[in-house]
Design an enzyme around this catalytic site. Structure first.
Site, mmCIF file in Angstrom:
data_model
loop_
_atom_site.group_PDB
_atom_site.id
_atom_site.type_symbol
_atom_site.label_atom_id
_atom_site.label_comp_id
_atom_site.label_asym_id
_atom_site.label_seq_id
_atom_site.Cartn_x
_atom_site.Cartn_y
_atom_site.Cartn_z
ATOM 1 N N ARG A 18 14.874 -37.028 72.171
ATOM 2 C CA ARG A 18 14.180 -35.774 71.806
ATOM 3 C C ARG A 18 12.800 -36.070 71.208
ATOM 4 O O ARG A 18 11.904 -35.234 71.256
ATOM 5 C CB ARG A 18 15.040 -34.940 70.853
ATOM 6 C CG ARG A 18 14.363 -33.674 70.346
ATOM 7 C CD ARG A 18 15.354 -32.593 69.921
ATOM 8 N NE ARG A 18 16.356 -33.060 68.994
ATOM 9 C CZ ARG A 18 16.156 -33.255 67.676
ATOM 10 N NH1 ARG A 18 14.992 -33.003 67.140
ATOM 11 N NH2 ARG A 18 17.129 -33.701 66.910
ATOM 12 N N TYR A 29 -1.495 -15.492 82.439
ATOM 13 C CA TYR A 29 -0.170 -15.627 83.045
ATOM 14 C C TYR A 29 0.780 -14.689 82.284
ATOM 15 O O TYR A 29 0.769 -14.654 81.047
ATOM 16 C CB TYR A 29 0.275 -17.090 82.926
ATOM 17 C CG TYR A 29 1.673 -17.335 83.406
ATOM 18 C CD1 TYR A 29 1.969 -17.318 84.761
ATOM 19 C CD2 TYR A 29 2.704 -17.574 82.507
ATOM 20 C CE1 TYR A 29 3.263 -17.529 85.207
ATOM 21 C CE2 TYR A 29 3.997 -17.791 82.951
ATOM 22 C CZ TYR A 29 4.266 -17.765 84.298
ATOM 23 O OH TYR A 29 5.544 -17.977 84.738
ATOM 24 N N ASP A 61 -5.481 -23.592 79.513
ATOM 25 C CA ASP A 61 -4.336 -23.744 80.416
ATOM 26 C C ASP A 61 -4.929 -24.160 81.762
ATOM 27 O O ASP A 61 -5.582 -23.367 82.434
ATOM 28 C CB ASP A 61 -3.582 -22.410 80.515
ATOM 29 C CG ASP A 61 -2.378 -22.485 81.455
ATOM 30 O OD1 ASP A 61 -2.344 -23.374 82.334
ATOM 31 O OD2 ASP A 61 -1.475 -21.630 81.327
ATOM 32 N N LYS A 78 3.996 -26.515 88.564
ATOM 33 C CA LYS A 78 3.148 -26.084 89.673
ATOM 34 C C LYS A 78 2.545 -27.314 90.376
ATOM 35 O O LYS A 78 3.271 -28.127 90.889
ATOM 36 C CB LYS A 78 2.094 -25.110 89.154
ATOM 37 C CG LYS A 78 2.644 -24.049 88.172
ATOM 38 C CD LYS A 78 3.606 -23.072 88.809
ATOM 39 C CE LYS A 78 4.368 -22.202 87.822
ATOM 40 N NZ LYS A 78 3.584 -21.488 86.840
#
Ligand SMILES: *Cc1c(COP(=O)(O)O)cnc(C)c1O
Length: 398
Positions: free
Chosen positions: A57, A115, A189, A214
């Site tokens: 983690r 987005y 972004d 993406k």
């Protein structure tokens, strides 16, 4: 000879690491934790005095290698160093970064046509925590400055360029200059462009986030995100602790899939751009097409901005069909080769009709404000043969 252990113990035992083989490709570390040779070594790793991993983690060799690769790509050729973290999705990259940088009472300045998930995060998660956001048209730098002047709470400027789905591009250098003048952290972004097409760090951004789901993965088989920062201290002290505590880390398998995808990023992007340019030019001539949004077309309002800050114009485009909602729906149903899906950036051509898909629950007036008209179709142009893409689009337009 090794002491014989019981059958059950043998089932449990890890094979000895074969140090004489060196994998040619990045292996998947499926380990949730890492062992120490001695308590002293463990202490040094925990204190950060010695490199090493503790618990997946917090970091893992597969995940860290890919995070570092993305950081290197975002800073490639620039006189700077950047560090990266991988997260479980693009959304978790955004939430982890913003929760790491902002506190109650701080504000965000951003664009209206973000987005959809990001807008919802700002509205439904951050706003109730008293982290407010202000939306502006980021093309209008005078409006941006006015808001920065009026709202002293704004600590962070957040942008996406090219923007979804009209492909408006914002002047990254001017935004960073304004943001820094008013003491804001600037976050980009870069999902739509990828570091192949543009590097927001070159234009003053402080952090870059990605939905690697993406283009960076590019094959539609992994969901993950990335945070890249140029201030190592902030990454270590503000962002990494939030990632650890929110548990928004990526896993090795997805990291490995991104790594596979990244190998062909450059050649995929070259082909995505070339195909999108051909398709945009073809659509632009079509009598049933009202308008084509592609920054590579000289008539697009953002053409000059895109040309200045992007290497090429990307694989994304949208166009307006004459005939509105019905024409849009009919077009979608007639496609045979391209796929109807809300994602983008895969090797195959993906088509979205925002009015009946991603923005179906957004009222028409609100949609129109952001250029999402009823006949608008968005295409993520794939790397197939352009003749096949055009033939399908031609048949669907009818
Ligand atoms: C898809 C996307 C996101 C969210 O990423 P997920 O991986 O779906 O969580 C954020 N920003 C942009 C621009 C996107 O296209």
């Amino acid at each position: 000879m090794k002491k014989q252990i019981g059958f059950g113990s043998l089932c449990v035992q890890e094979p000895e690491e074969r140090r004489y083989t060196r994998p040619h490709q990045l292996p998947i570390y499926a380990a949730s934790s890492f062992a120490f040779d001695s308590i002293e070594q463990g202490m040094e790793v925990f204190l950060g005095n010695q490199p090493g991993h503790i618990y997946s983690r917090f970091g893992n060799p597969t995940i860290d290698a890919v995070a570092e690769k993305i950081a290197q790509l975002e800073s490639h050729g620039l006189q700077m160093e950047a560090s990266g973290l991988l997260t479980s999705s693009g959304m978790s990259a955004i939430s982890t970064l913003l929760l790491g940088l902002l506190k109650s009472g701080d504000g965000i300045l951003t664009q209206g046509n973000l987005y959809g998930g990001t807008t919802a995060l700002f509205r439904d998660v951050l706003q109730p925590l008293n982290i407010r956001f202000h939306a502006a048209n980021l093309i209008r730098l005078d409006q941006v400055e006015q808001l920065l002047k009026e709202h002293k709470d704004i600590r962070l400027l957040y942008y996406e360029t090219p923007a979804n789905p009209t492909l408006d591009c914002f002047d990254m250098a001017a935004l960073a200059e304004l943001g820094h003048k008013y003491n804001c952290i600037v976050v980009a972004d870069n999902t739509f462009a990828t570091p192949y097409l543009q590097q927001p760090f070159q234009f003053g951004a402080d952090f870059v986030i990605h939905s690697t789901t993406k283009y960076l993965n590019g094959h539609g088989n992994s969901t993950a995100g990335a945070i890249v920062g140029k201030d190592k201290g902030l990454m270590q002290e503000a962002v990494l602790p939030k990632l650890k505590l929110l548990g928004t880390n990526c896993n090795s398998w997805d990291a490995w899939l991104i790594h596979n995808g990244l190998k062909t990023l450059e050649i995929r992007m070259e082909r995505h751009c070339r195909n999108a340019r051909h398709l945009a030019q073809w659509l632009d001539q079509h009598p049933k097409v009202e308008r084509v949004n592609y920054p590579g077309l000289p008539a697009h309002p953002s053409h000059a901005t895109a040309k200045r800050q992007m290497k090429d114009f990307g694989g994304m485009l949208s166009f307006e069909l004459k005939g509105g909602l019905e024409a849009g729906k009919q077009f979608m149903n007639r496609l045979k080769f391209c796929t109807l899906t809300p994602t983008l950036g895969d090797v195959d051509t993906l088509v979205l009709h925002p009015a009946s898909m991603s923005h179906i629950s957004v009222p028409q007036e609100v949609r129109r404000q952001y250029g999402i008209t009823d006949g608008l179709v968005r295409i993520s142009t794939g790397i197939e043969d352009i003749e096949d893409i055009i033939a399908d689009v031609e048949g669907a337009i009818g």
